[in-house]
Motif scaffolding. Structure first.
Motif, PDB file in Angstrom:
ATOM      1  N   PHE A  30       0.765  -1.487  -0.277  1.00 13.85           N
ATOM      2  CA  PHE A  30      -0.200   0.479   0.402  1.00 13.85           C
ATOM      3  C   PHE A  30       0.433   1.207  -0.216  1.00 13.85           C
ATOM      4  CE2 PHE A  30      -3.166  -3.102   1.808  1.00 13.85           C
ATOM      5  CZ  PHE A  30      -4.040  -2.761   0.676  1.00 13.85           C
ATOM      6  N   ASN A  31       1.086   2.158  -0.681  1.00 17.85           N
ATOM      7  CA  ASN A  31       1.993   3.090  -2.116  1.00 17.85           C
ATOM      8  C   ASN A  31       0.570   3.907  -1.207  1.00 17.85           C
ATOM      9  OD1 ASN A  31       4.139   2.129  -1.798  1.00 17.85           O
ATOM     10  ND2 ASN A  31       3.451   1.232  -3.910  1.00 17.85           N
ATOM     11  N   PRO A  32       1.042   4.863  -0.439  1.00 19.09           N
ATOM     12  CA  PRO A  32       0.003   6.393   0.080  1.00 19.09           C
ATOM     13  C   PRO A  32      -0.068   6.766  -1.391  1.00 19.09           C
ATOM     14  CG  PRO A  32       1.650   5.910   1.815  1.00 19.09           C
ATOM     15  CD  PRO A  32       1.992   4.888   0.954  1.00 19.09           C
ATOM     16  N   ALA A  33      -0.479   8.292  -1.995  1.00 20.60           N
ATOM     17  CA  ALA A  33      -0.443   8.442  -2.342  1.00 20.60           C
ATOM     18  C   ALA A  33      -0.629   9.944  -2.201  1.00 20.60           C
ATOM     19  CB  ALA A  33      -2.779   8.689  -3.145  1.00 20.60           C
ATOM     20  N   THR A  34      -0.297  10.556  -3.561  1.00 20.14           N
ATOM     21  CA  THR A  34       0.034  11.980  -3.164  1.00 20.14           C
ATOM     22  C   THR A  34      -1.312  13.241  -3.286  1.00 20.14           C
ATOM     23  OG1 THR A  34       1.910  11.665  -4.842  1.00 20.14           O
ATOM     24  CG2 THR A  34       2.601  11.664  -2.632  1.00 20.14           C
TER      25      THR A  34
END
Length: 264
Positions: free
Chosen positions: A142-146
């Motif tokens: 889960f790569n946090p969105a920017t």
């Protein structure tokens, strides 16, 4: 408002409380909006005119359809129902933009049996009651969105607020083709309810203008217009080519005046 005030006075004269007092939908909607804008102002209003209690307003809000994150058919269905209720058959426009997003992963209860994980660059992940969150986080990346990208449907009439169609978290490295795939998901949901925006507005960044170019070139047919200039002759004739969606619905890529001034 007058009906509510009269009902309050009748109850007071009869020595009855305001419990179970029935309010009209219009008055309930007014109470909801005023309490959301200013709880203090709403408390003052209730003191003089009566109105729903805060708990009653919360119960009304729970009954309404919730806005769903990501690309959701229910969001568009709600907008289509609203347009039908107002018997609006005029033109609508589409606009979209990105805003910075504080990187974080959040979980919220979407329904009794379904939870949603939001904030990841891969989109919304829905899980059931049997899923193990710890194992899910270990297995998935889960790569946090920017960035948060939103789409709005607008009715080009005064004093009508836009309607939020979709809100999607994504990364900062998306190309114009990636954004085109997102755009296709939004318009396909709109088209399924026979909603065809006549224009699409965005800001003036290179990626957004490239996206608009891809959208225009993807149209299967076009309609050309020639606007002659009576003062300067044929050299100043304006030629317009309008992309047509599904062969007969125009869709024109535009920018607001401030961005157009920079990019024109």
């Amino acid at each position: 408002m007058v009906e509510a005030f009269i009902a309050k006075n009748d109850r007071a004269q009869a020595g009855k409380s305001l419990r179970n007092l029935q309010y009209t939908p219009a008055f309930s909607n007014f109470c909801d909006i005023l309490s959301a804008l200013s709880p203090v102002a709403y408390a003052t209003f209730c003191e003089h005119f009566g109105g729903r209690t805060p708990d009653s307003i919360r119960k009304l809000r729970i009954k309404r359809p919730w806005f769903q994150p990501g690309f959701s058919a229910s969001n568009v269905a709600t907008i289509a129902t609203t347009l039908a209720q107002y018997n609006y058959c005029g033109p609508v426009t589409l606009s979209w933009d990105d805003t910075d997003l504080e990187p974080a992963i959040s979980i919220f209860q979407e329904s009794k049996d379904i939870s949603a994980i939001v904030g990841g660059s891969a989109g919304v992940v829905r899980i059931g009651p049997a899923d193990d969150l710890d194992r899910l986080f270990e297995r998935a990346q889960f790569n946090p969105a920017t960035k948060l990208r939103i789409w709005l449907l607008n009715i080009p009439l005064p004093k009508i607020p836009p309607s939020l169609i979709a809100a999607v978290a994504h990364g900062s490295s998306n190309t114009a083709n990636d954004l085109k795939a997102m755009h296709e998901q939004v318009v396909s949901l709109l088209h399924s309810h026979h909603i065809f925006p006549i224009s699409g507005a965005c800001n003036g960044t290179e990626t957004e203008r490239s996206l608009q170019g891809i959208i225009s070139r993807a149209a299967l047919s076009t309609q050309s217009y020639s606007i002659p200039n009576s003062c300067f002759g044929s050299s100043a004739t304006i030629a317009l080519t309008i992309p047509l969606i599904e062969s007969h619905h125009p869709f024109i890529s535009i920018q607001d005046s401030k961005h157009a001034l920079k990019t024109a």
